[in-house]
Every structure is written in C-alpha cells, then in structure tokens.
Design an enzyme around this catalytic site. Structure first.
Site, PDB file in Angstrom:
ATOM      1  N   CYS A  94       0.916  -1.387  -0.049  1.00  0.00           N
ATOM      2  CA  CYS A  94       0.035   0.068   0.039  1.00  0.00           C
ATOM      3  C   CYS A  94       0.850   1.228  -0.070  1.00  0.00           C
ATOM      4  O   CYS A  94       1.972   1.348   0.766  1.00  0.00           O
ATOM      5  CB  CYS A  94      -1.108  -0.003   1.304  1.00  0.00           C
ATOM      6  SG  CYS A  94      -1.976   1.312   1.312  1.00  0.00           S
ATOM      7  N   HIS A 136      -9.063  -3.745  -2.575  1.00  0.00           N
ATOM      8  CA  HIS A 136      -8.138  -3.085  -1.701  1.00  0.00           C
ATOM      9  C   HIS A 136      -8.426  -1.453  -1.695  1.00  0.00           C
ATOM     10  O   HIS A 136      -8.471  -1.020  -0.511  1.00  0.00           O
ATOM     11  CB  HIS A 136      -6.637  -3.171  -2.331  1.00  0.00           C
ATOM     12  CG  HIS A 136      -5.523  -2.570  -1.531  1.00  0.00           C
ATOM     13  ND1 HIS A 136      -4.524  -3.217  -0.696  1.00  0.00           N
ATOM     14  CD2 HIS A 136      -5.527  -1.104  -1.279  1.00  0.00           C
ATOM     15  CE1 HIS A 136      -3.742  -2.143  -0.193  1.00  0.00           C
ATOM     16  NE2 HIS A 136      -4.235  -1.042  -0.310  1.00  0.00           N
ATOM     17  N   HIS A 140     -10.284   0.989   1.449  1.00  0.00           N
ATOM     18  CA  HIS A 140      -9.853   2.537   1.926  1.00  0.00           C
ATOM     19  C   HIS A 140     -10.982   3.476   2.094  1.00  0.00           C
ATOM     20  O   HIS A 140     -10.927   4.354   3.132  1.00  0.00           O
ATOM     21  CB  HIS A 140      -8.789   2.906   0.784  1.00  0.00           C
ATOM     22  CG  HIS A 140      -7.493   2.643   1.090  1.00  0.00           C
ATOM     23  ND1 HIS A 140      -6.658   2.941   2.056  1.00  0.00           N
ATOM     24  CD2 HIS A 140      -6.497   2.149   0.096  1.00  0.00           C
ATOM     25  CE1 HIS A 140      -5.334   2.493   1.843  1.00  0.00           C
ATOM     26  NE2 HIS A 140      -5.243   1.888   0.802  1.00  0.00           N
TER      27      HIS A 140
END
Ligand SMILES: [Zn+2]
Length: 172
Positions: A94, A136, A140
């Site tokens: 990330c 992913h 967030h």
C-alpha cells in the site's frame, strides 16, 4: 499535480468516506491528480483518503507488462456488487504503508459498479490482480487497510515501523 500521500497511522485513513453526488470539475481534477500521483509513486491503485480527501473515489491501473497499453480507471462511488466464493491470495502492499507486504486472501472475482469520469454508470467483472486491487482500494473508502486482515501482532509490528518512519520523515 502530484499530491502528498498520507502514511499510516493517520486518522484520515480510518474514516468512512462520503459518497459523491455531484461530479464537479474540482472532483475530476482531483481524480486526474490521483492518477498522476499513483503513476509517479509508482503504484497500481490509490484511494482519495490516501491524499486526505474523504470522498468515495479511487483510481487504478493494474497493467504491469512493459509495452502494454495503460488502462487508467477512475471510479466514483465504486461498489462490489457480487464476489466469487473462490478466493485468491496476493502479496499486497500500500502506498500509505511503504515497503511492507503481506499475503491477503480475497474473493478471486468481483463485479464492481461505479460512476466514471463522465458521470456514466459502469459495471465490470474483475479477476486476478485487478480484483485484488479494486477490493483493496474500496476498503480504503471504508477506513480499512490491508494490514487489518493480518494477525494483531503482525499488524502492530508494521504500525510501529510506520510510526518510526514518520518520525524520521518529520526530522529530515
Ligand atoms: Zn492501499
């Protein structure tokens, strides 16, 4: 314009972001800046909260092969509307947690709906790296990081490393 990327831990990375209901030029510029920031990093995905903007907006491009046409995607209000029972394990990283990687298990195939840069509703099925990346990034928008899937000890170890990195960055 390249925007600074927030490093974990940061309270803005833990927030549930607001839906976009009016596609303004300002939001389009933000999306373009996010793509530029993502390519510059370099990374394959970026979510608005990572640059401190709490909108439901993500960008991604998982084309990694040299010489292959890039495929930049801008997604407002992205949503996983169906996911496969079959799972996939990817070593994830990330941009808000630099140089830390860990295996995360997620559904292998997902159907995602979103609103594109022109305000049109889109829907597509993603597989492989694209599926992992889009999940992913959508995480967030709900204040969830890939390290939240890890065992507490491993997560704490990474968080401590990031706190140290942030102290070093603040000093230099
Ligand atoms: Zn991320």
């Amino acid at each position: 314009m390249i925007r600074p990327i927030l490093i974990h831990p940061d309270p803005r990375l833990k927030k549930v972001c607001d839906p976009v209901d009016d596609l303004s030029d300002e939001l389009r510029t933000l999306a373009d800046d996010m793509l530029e920031t993502m390519y510059d990093a370099p990374g394959v995905g970026l979510a608005a909260p990572q640059i401190g903007k709490l909108h439901r907006l993500i960008v991604l491009d998982c084309v990694k092969e040299e010489g292959e046409e890039p495929r930049p995607l801008i997604m407002f209000n992205p949503e996983v509307i169906a996911s496969s029972d079959e799972t996939n394990v990817y070593e994830e990283g990330c941009l808000s947690i630099p140089d830390q990687y860990a295996e995360v298990t997620r559904p292998k195939v997902v159907d995602v709906s979103w609103i594109d840069r022109d305000g049109n509703q889109q829907q597509e099925t993603f597989d492989g790296l694209w599926a992992t990346c889009v999940q992913h990034e959508i995480d967030h928008l709900n204040g969830k990081l890939f390290i939240d899937y890890l065992k507490p000890l491993k997560r704490q170890m990474i968080t401590r490393k990031m706190q140290k990195l942030k102290r070093e960055m603040a000093r230099s």
